[in-house]
Design a protein around this motif. Structure first.
Motif, short mmCIF file in Angstrom:
data_model
loop_
_atom_site.label_atom_id
_atom_site.label_comp_id
_atom_site.label_asym_id
_atom_site.label_seq_id
_atom_site.Cartn_x
_atom_site.Cartn_y
_atom_site.Cartn_z
N LYS A 31 -50.71 -15.43 52.72
CA LYS A 31 -49.67 -16.44 52.47
C LYS A 31 -48.27 -15.87 52.67
O LYS A 31 -47.41 -16.52 53.25
N SER A 83 -49.52 -15.29 57.54
CA SER A 83 -49.24 -16.61 58.10
C SER A 83 -47.88 -16.63 58.79
O SER A 83 -47.71 -17.31 59.80
N GLU A 120 -55.01 -22.94 55.84
CA GLU A 120 -54.33 -22.80 54.55
C GLU A 120 -54.63 -21.47 53.87
O GLU A 120 -53.79 -20.93 53.18
N THR A 121 -55.84 -20.98 54.02
CA THR A 121 -56.24 -19.78 53.30
C THR A 121 -56.63 -18.67 54.27
O THR A 121 -57.00 -18.93 55.43
#
Length: 164
Positions: free
Chosen positions: A17, A21, A36-37
């Motif tokens: 995160k 990313s 997202e993860t």
């Protein structure tokens, strides 16, 4: 972005995160949105490459957003060796020997022992493989970023990496 758990590579969600990313968004040329993860990204085979990581380090935007993470911040900026007069400087590559020496200097070697642990050292062959993918100009720029650390702490200039 990955930590080793035994022999299994486990995605690190916080690292993904905060850093992974960002690297993927900036440098991966992916179409669509990012997973997202970290688990979803890894399952889809989406991970920052070593070159994307180097690009992230060399990108002035990275430090405009926030200072380098302590894992890759230059040591001279982390520990301020020109302002603090350290009595002892140990090295990761000689950690056990240095720790033993420090405990003797402190005269506590009869009370404490540094635990010997699993060696987490990068093989020279891996380094060669990783840097083989990095253009020479980027390698030289990366060295310039960390050159004060090489000089202050007595590490040799990595000529073979800078001129291959």
């Amino acid at each position: 972005m990955v930590r080793q758990s035994g022999c299994v590579t486990v995605p690190n969600e916080d690292f993904y995160k905060q850093f992974g990313s960002v690297m993927l968004r900036r440098y991966a040329n992916l179409s669509g949105s990012l997973p997202e993860t970290a688990a979803e990204a890894f399952a889809a085979g989406i991970k920052p490459t070593f070159q994307q990581f180097i690009t992230y380090l060399l990108d002035p935007e990275t430090e405009r957003e926030s200072i380098f993470n302590e894992h890759w911040r230059q040591v001279y900026r982390l520990c301020h060796p020109c302002q603090v007069k350290y009595d002892f400087i140990g090295r990761l590559e000689s950690l056990e020997t240095d720790a033993e020496h420090l405990l003797k200097l402190l005269e506590v070697d009869h009370l404490l022992h540094f635990p010997s642990g699993a060696r987490n050292r990068t093989a020279a062959s891996w380094e060669r493989d990783w840097f083989a993918q990095i253009p020479i100009a980027m390698r030289r720029e990366l060295y310039k970023l960390y050159e004060p650390d090489f000089e202050l702490f007595g590490y040799p200039k990595p000529d073979s990496t800078l001129h291959q």
